[in-house]
Design an enzyme around this catalytic site. Structure first.
Site, mmCIF file in Angstrom:
data_model
loop_
_atom_site.group_PDB
_atom_site.id
_atom_site.type_symbol
_atom_site.label_atom_id
_atom_site.label_comp_id
_atom_site.label_asym_id
_atom_site.label_seq_id
_atom_site.Cartn_x
_atom_site.Cartn_y
_atom_site.Cartn_z
ATOM 1 N N HIS A 12 0.859 -1.178 0.000
ATOM 2 C CA HIS A 12 0.000 0.000 0.000
ATOM 3 C C HIS A 12 0.900 1.235 0.000
ATOM 4 O O HIS A 12 1.747 1.383 0.884
ATOM 5 C CB HIS A 12 -0.905 -0.006 1.225
ATOM 6 C CG HIS A 12 -1.569 -1.336 1.460
ATOM 7 N ND1 HIS A 12 -2.649 -1.775 0.726
ATOM 8 C CD2 HIS A 12 -1.274 -2.345 2.325
ATOM 9 C CE1 HIS A 12 -3.005 -2.975 1.130
ATOM 10 N NE2 HIS A 12 -2.183 -3.350 2.097
ATOM 11 N N GLY A 72 3.660 -5.827 15.633
ATOM 12 C CA GLY A 72 3.816 -5.467 14.228
ATOM 13 C C GLY A 72 4.033 -3.986 14.018
ATOM 14 O O GLY A 72 3.379 -3.155 14.653
ATOM 15 N N VAL A 73 4.939 -3.649 13.123
ATOM 16 C CA VAL A 73 5.248 -2.245 12.888
ATOM 17 C C VAL A 73 4.061 -1.495 12.305
ATOM 18 O O VAL A 73 3.881 -0.296 12.558
ATOM 19 C CB VAL A 73 6.492 -2.114 11.971
ATOM 20 C CG1 VAL A 73 6.218 -2.690 10.576
ATOM 21 C CG2 VAL A 73 6.963 -0.666 11.878
ATOM 22 N N ASP A 74 3.211 -2.177 11.550
ATOM 23 C CA ASP A 74 2.030 -1.522 11.013
ATOM 24 C C ASP A 74 1.056 -1.156 12.123
ATOM 25 O O ASP A 74 0.424 -0.089 12.082
ATOM 26 C CB ASP A 74 1.350 -2.394 9.961
ATOM 27 C CG ASP A 74 1.060 -3.809 10.442
ATOM 28 O OD1 ASP A 74 1.633 -4.239 11.462
ATOM 29 O OD2 ASP A 74 0.239 -4.485 9.791
ATOM 30 N N ARG A 75 0.945 -2.018 13.137
ATOM 31 C CA ARG A 75 0.093 -1.698 14.288
ATOM 32 C C ARG A 75 0.673 -0.544 15.083
ATOM 33 O O ARG A 75 -0.069 0.330 15.554
ATOM 34 C CB ARG A 75 -0.076 -2.924 15.176
ATOM 35 C CG ARG A 75 -0.905 -4.029 14.551
ATOM 36 C CD ARG A 75 -0.870 -5.284 15.391
ATOM 37 N NE ARG A 75 -1.535 -5.122 16.680
ATOM 38 C CZ ARG A 75 -1.432 -5.989 17.675
ATOM 39 N NH1 ARG A 75 -0.658 -7.056 17.551
ATOM 40 N NH2 ARG A 75 -2.075 -5.788 18.805
ATOM 41 N N SER A 92 -6.415 -9.097 6.840
ATOM 42 C CA SER A 92 -6.323 -10.561 6.877
ATOM 43 C C SER A 92 -6.529 -11.080 8.290
ATOM 44 O O SER A 92 -7.169 -12.110 8.508
ATOM 45 C CB SER A 92 -4.966 -11.020 6.345
ATOM 46 O OG SER A 92 -4.774 -10.573 5.022
ATOM 47 N N THR A 144 -29.577 -19.759 8.086
ATOM 48 C CA THR A 144 -28.174 -20.135 8.253
ATOM 49 C C THR A 144 -27.220 -19.059 7.749
ATOM 50 O O THR A 144 -26.260 -18.693 8.444
ATOM 51 C CB THR A 144 -27.885 -21.457 7.517
ATOM 52 O OG1 THR A 144 -28.698 -22.492 8.071
ATOM 53 C CG2 THR A 144 -26.420 -21.850 7.659
#
Length: 205
Positions: A12, A72-75, A92, A144
């Protein structure tokens, strides 16, 4: 400055206020000879970027007070974007993190929406169908497909609201807009990770 968030499946890129979501090959082909400051959760792609591009890894500059080793570096970047709040990244995997007083206070990780769907299919062929998302979580569904959708989204929303405690709620990620639609006064922005990167880089410049 061009920024990039390198994931396990896509890259991204953020340039002049717009976000591009590209396959790795396309990102390297179109931006490989330009200076791009990036963070990465994919060691395999990172090794390729070192060989095939002029990109610069800035992951070590993304410092979040209170973050645990291995976060995580993105977090970390996401949590640096807007100050105190609850931060949700619906990709994901679905991550939820809490920041109070500028310090990371913990969070949790859930499967992403598509992972839930795959899990149902592995349980039984009867559940291998497209879930239908409920218009509201105020009433239990009776079919369902509707119950599958409710069973995915309702616990996610419940856990986020339980953690919230009147804090601002910020949401990003590929399924972020959808998840945010079930959360009161949630702000969805696909630029949040890049805002956090900019804040971190500005503080160390």
């Amino acid at each position: 400055m061009i920024l990039a968030d390198v994931g396990n499946r896509h890259i991204h890129l953020y340039e002049e206020g717009r976000v591009l979501h590209l396959e790795t090959d396309d990102a390297i082909e179109n931006f490989g000879e330009r200076i791009v400051h990036y963070i990465s959760v994919s060691e395999k792609t990172k090794e390729r970027l070192v060989r095939e591009s002029y990109w610069r890894d800035v992951s070590e500059k993304i410092s979040l007070p209170g973050a645990y080793e291995g976060m995580g570096v993105d977090r970390r970047a996401l949590c640096l974007s807007r100050g105190d709040g609850i931060y949700v990244d619906a990709g994901s995997a679905l991550t939820v993190d809490k920041v109070v007083g500028g310090i990371y206070r913990g969070g949790f990780i859930l499967p992403g929406l598509h992972a839930y769907r795959r899990a149902f299919a592995e349980i039984s062929p009867v559940l291998e169908r497209k879930s239908e998302w409920p218009a509201s979580l105020d009433a239990l569904p009776s079919g369902t497909a509707e119950q599958l959708g409710y069973g995915i989204i309702a616990p996610i929303v419940h856990e986020i609201e339980h953690l919230r405690e009147n804090l601002p709620l910020y949401v990003t990620g590929g399924d972020g807009r959808f998840v945010a639609s079930y959360l009161a006064e949630a702000l969805f922005l696909e630029t949040l990770v890049f805002e956090g990167m900019e804040n971190a880089l500005r503080s160390v410049s």
